[in-house]
Design an enzyme around this catalytic site. Structure first.
Site, PDB file in Angstrom:
ATOM      1  N   THR A  86       8.266   0.475  -3.677  1.00  0.00           N
ATOM      2  CA  THR A  86       8.114   1.615  -4.583  1.00  0.00           C
ATOM      3  C   THR A  86       7.767   2.901  -3.845  1.00  0.00           C
ATOM      4  OG1 THR A  86       5.798   1.025  -4.962  1.00  0.00           O
ATOM      5  CG2 THR A  86       7.435   0.162  -6.513  1.00  0.00           C
ATOM      6  N   CYS A  87       7.116   2.779  -2.687  1.00  0.00           N
ATOM      7  CA  CYS A  87       6.750   3.981  -1.929  1.00  0.00           C
ATOM      8  C   CYS A  87       7.987   4.766  -1.535  1.00  0.00           C
ATOM      9  CB  CYS A  87       5.963   3.613  -0.669  1.00  0.00           C
ATOM     10  SG  CYS A  87       4.440   2.730  -1.012  1.00  0.00           S
ATOM     11  N   PHE A  88       9.090   4.050  -1.297  1.00  0.00           N
ATOM     12  CA  PHE A  88      10.324   4.681  -0.825  1.00  0.00           C
ATOM     13  C   PHE A  88      11.424   4.639  -1.883  1.00  0.00           C
ATOM     14  CE2 PHE A  88       8.115   2.652   2.778  1.00  0.00           C
ATOM     15  CZ  PHE A  88       7.761   3.801   3.479  1.00  0.00           C
TER      16      PHE A  88
ATOM     17  N   THR B  84       0.861  -1.182   0.000  1.00  0.00           N
ATOM     18  CA  THR B  84       0.000   0.000   0.000  1.00  0.00           C
ATOM     19  C   THR B  84       0.898   1.233   0.000  1.00  0.00           C
ATOM     20  OG1 THR B  84      -0.101   0.082   2.428  1.00  0.00           O
ATOM     21  CG2 THR B  84      -1.855  -1.144   1.288  1.00  0.00           C
TER      22      THR B  84
END
Length: 845
Positions: free
Chosen positions: A810-812, A523
């Site tokens: 992918t968030c980071f 998420t």
């Protein structure tokens, strides 16, 4: 009509024969320039009459006393004994004046006297003043007067106290503040009634009483006054209907004038009240100023002059926050609209009002112009120094001055409004901004969100792409609303996304989005970016019939006239409009771009033959040939053309007339330009008008107002828009990639890092984009390249088995790379994750 009785009494012995009287009529604040109220004015504004005794024997004697009461144009005289009650005195005064009154009180040294006490019991000293405060009965707005009376009673009781430093007044603060809120809450919605209601506050000098509290020598009482005044300023937007906001500004003006003349213009409460007044005035709809009077201009001018003076002093050298910047912009905006209203609409102040020696000149217009010239000179110097500072300072030093830069830009917005009052002033400001465009663009990029910067979008010759992008994104709503949550099955991506985005109220999308794919663990923002990208690839895929791509550029799209084959196509166009607007608002580059024929119509502009060159090269070349042919060939009917267009759709062919009777009109040398124009309009305007209308409607749903939506497209050109929504189409630069990658567990010269970049450099362009998507969820970078991402990329060491594949967060922007024993094993694992079907999920449950 309601009247206020405010009488000051002095006591005198019966032997007194010489009495002098001083009468002070109720004072109103003059709108003349400048105002300078003083403490003396504040005191006299509380009295309507004063009786001074000549002899001064003690009041506590058995002899009768003479009372001298000056009311209107006559002086009243009556006798009283020291043992007479306060209530008796009040009754006799009312009987002698003939007023039918109620709620009268005698006040001695700010102390309310009890009606059942005698004059002797009140310990009234000789040669002192008693004040009678009361209100005449009113046939209308009696409740308004009663509430103000309640406030006066509370203030009188408070002023009579002599608190010690340890006394707690928390129980009194809400009582006076509640009365203020009650008064505001009962304001009628009708303008005329609202005006009379609010005038009760002014005519009773309630604002003066509150300022007297704030001027108390006792800190606790000052805090009560400050709280009550702040309550008035902070609550009027809540309790007052918007239609009567400007009626309330007369009271706010009075507060600001009193505070400026008593506690001074550097006092924190005055600065707060001034800022609130400016914000309230700037927030009004322009229609409120349509019938503005000269008096409003006169009232506004001193604030502008005061703030301009502060800016002139501080601007060249101040590196700290210029708090007056936003206030100056707000007051200048209000003054601009007031001048427009007074002049009867749009336009400049005529030169006859500020340059001509004739009687037409207005002093405020002359002074305002002189102030502008001084401001522009100082602002030019300030921008010059700002440019030098930005060029010579580190990123950390620049960041520490961000608030200062925001205020400089706010001041610039004020100058823009200022300059619009004078035609030659606009040209002067534009010349300076053009000369200082480098520091100006730097300020825009550092600016905080502010709706007042939208005018910068019109300065295309001054602003660069990054500045226009920054300001245009400010047109979207601030994402401070509740999250809109979505749980979507990849196998039903388009259908379920349509339900979550296209079938909900537009307001639900004005906040943030929370995205999760079914049966996948990840998420966060990376998943949201992935959803935008894969959804747009599906929407604009040739498998669907909503859009067509340009023959020579598969990333460039325009609406498909054949989409009518789908009964839901118009709803889907509205949905797509929302998706693209949301992608822009969330700063996600989805990898698609719009063709000119599409964007120009979104901007409300006309389509010409030259605009269809990319969308339909064949039609473009055919039309060019018709226009370039010799007249004889065209007139010979060798082309066999009439004003008809043949259309093939769903396996059938039909003809459409380009104009009434078009089948009978033969194309010749005289009308061929008309034929080409009508053909282009039919192919790329008429046939897709509904699709574009619904896309536009969906796009505008994401904005807070329609005005912002129109400004967005009109202020950008096609290249700007496509950079924002599509990102860069350039080949990925591996050296730039390496420069923006940090390592966790690895070092730059480790063999695994050397192997990794060697493998990446040998990849095909499509593989690099797939790896970039696996790592960041983006296939296309911002136009600035890797430096345009929100942070650096990270490459982390992972211990584990050799057959383990790399993973990502992918968030980071994080890629987890195992320690493979050889470059060949690493290459095999990298080849696996750069296959499209492997890269398209985030890990299954």
């Amino acid at each position: 009509m309601s009247l206020s009785l405010d009488l000051a009494l002095r006591l005198a012995p019966p032997s007194s024969t010489s009495v002098s009287t001083r009468t002070a009529s109720p004072t109103t604040l003059s709108p003349s320039i400048p105002w300078n109220p003083s403490t003396a004015f504040l005191e006299s504004a509380m009295d309507t009459a004063t009786i001074r005794t000549v002899t001064t024997p003690p009041i506590l004697s058995s002899s009768f006393l003479h009372f001298f009461v000056h009311a209107s144009s006559r002086t009243l005289v009556f006798h009283a004994r020291p043992d007479e009650t306060v209530g008796g005195i009040i009754g006799r005064i009312c009987a002698m004046t003939g007023f039918k009154s109620r709620d009268h009180h005698l006040i001695y040294r700010s102390r309310l006297l009890s009606e059942d006490m005698t004059l002797a019991e009140c310990a009234i000293e000789k040669d002192t003043t008693l004040r009678l405060i009361g209100r005449l009965l009113s046939a209308s707005f009696s409740t308004s007067w009663q509430i103000v009376d309640e406030m006066f009673y509370a203030i009188t009781c408070l002023l009579a106290l002599r608190p010690s430093p340890t006394d707690d007044f928390n129980h009194i603060i809400p009582s006076i503040s509640v009365i203020v809120k009650k008064f505001l809450a009962m304001t009628p919605t009708a303008n005329d009634e609202a005006f009379v209601h609010l005038q009760v506050f002014i005519s009773t000098k309630a604002h003066v009483a509150l300022v007297k509290l704030y001027m108390s020598p006792f800190k606790q009482i000052r805090e009560v006054g400050k709280e009550a005044i702040n309550t008035f300023f902070s609550s009027n937007r809540i309790y007052l209907p918007q239609s009567v906001h400007l009626k309330c500004t007369s009271i706010l003006f009075e507060f600001c004038k009193l505070l400026a003349g008593t506690v001074g213009r550097t006092d924190s409460l005055y600065l707060t009240c001034r800022s609130t007044l400016g914000s309230l005035l700037a927030a009004q709809n322009r229609s409120f100023y349509i019938s503005a009077s000269r008096n409003l201009i006169i009232d506004l001018y001193p604030f502008v002059a005061e703030l301009a003076e502060a800016i002139i002093i501080l601007l060249p050298s101040e590196k700290k926050c210029l708090a007056s910047g936003v206030d100056f912009s707000n007051f200048m905006k209000a003054l601009r609209w007031a001048i427009h209203g007074w002049l009867g609409g749009e336009g400049f102040i005529p030169e006859s009002m500020y340059k001509s020696p004739s009687l037409m000149c207005e002093q405020w217009a002359i002074d305002l112009y002189a102030i502008f010239l001084k401001l522009v000179k100082n602002f030019d110097e300030g921008l010059e120094k700002t440019g030098k500072f930005l060029a010579q300072s580190t990123a950390k030093e620049i960041e520490s001055h961000c608030l200062h830069w925001s205020n400089l830009l706010a001041i610039c917005s004020g100058f823009h409004k200022f300059a619009r009052n004078y035609e030659d002033a606009r040209k002067a400001l534009h010349a300076i901004l053009l000369t200082r465009r480098v520091p100006l663009n730097a300020l825009i990029k550092l600016a905080n969100r502010n709706d007042d910067y939208h005018w910068l979008l019109k300065l295309k010759d001054i602003t660069d792409f990054e500045s226009r992008r920054k300001v245009s994104i400010m047109l979207f709503p601030d994402r401070s609303f509740e999250l809109h949550e979505m749980l979507i099955d990849r196998s039903q991506l388009l259908t379920e996304s349509f339900e979550y985005v296209g079938q909900v109220e537009a307001n639900a999308l004005h906040g943030g989005l929370f995205m999760e794919f079914k049966n996948e663990q990840a998420t966060g923002p990376g998943v949201l970016r992935e959803w935008f990208c894969v959804l747009c690839r599906e929407i604009f895929s040739q498998r669907n019939i909503l859009f067509l791509s340009c023959p020579n550029n598969p990333r460039r799209f325009f609406p498909n006239a054949g989409s009518v084959a789908d009964s839901l196509h118009l709803k889907y166009f509205s949905f797509v409009g929302r998706v693209i607007a949301l992608a822009l608002m969330h700063k996600v580059q989805v990898g698609i771009t719009f063709d000119r024929v599409f964007f120009l119509q979104l901007s409300g502009k006309t389509i010409t033959l030259e605009d269809i060159q990319d969308a339909d090269p064949f039609l473009y070349m055919s039309c060019k040939k018709i226009l370039d042919m010799d007249d004889e060939i065209v007139n010979s009917d060798a082309l066999g053309l009439t004003f008809v267009r043949d259309i093939e759709a769903l396996g059938s062919r039909k003809s459409v007339e380009l104009c009434p009777g078009g089948r009978e009109i033969v194309v010749n040398s005289t009308n061929r330009k008309d034929y080409v124009t009508l053909l282009v309009q039919n192919c790329f305007v008429t046939s897709i008008a509904e699709q574009i209308h619904h896309f536009n409607q969906g796009f505008s749903d994401i904005f807070s107002d329609k005005k912002s939506h129109k400004l967005f497209f009109r202020s950008l050109d096609l290249e700007d828009f496509n950079r924002m929504v599509g990102g860069s189409d350039d080949s990925i630069n591996v050296s730039d990639w390496k420069a923006h990658t940090s390592y966790d567990g690895y070092r730059e010269n480790d063999c695994h890092i050397i192997w990794f970049w060697t493998i990446v450099e040998d990849m095909e362009e499509d593989q690099k984009r797939t790896l970039l998507r696996f790592w960041t969820s983006l296939r296309h970078l911002p136009v600035e390249g890797f430096s345009g991402l929100s942070s650096k990329l990270f490459l982390c060491k992972v211990s584990g088995l050799q057959n383990r594949l790399p993973t990502s967060q992918t968030c980071f922007y994080t890629l987890n790379l195992p320690q493979y024993s050889s470059i060949s094993i690493m290459s095999d694992r990298m080849q696996l994750i750069t296959q499209e079907h492997v890269c398209s999920s985030f890990g299954l449950w």
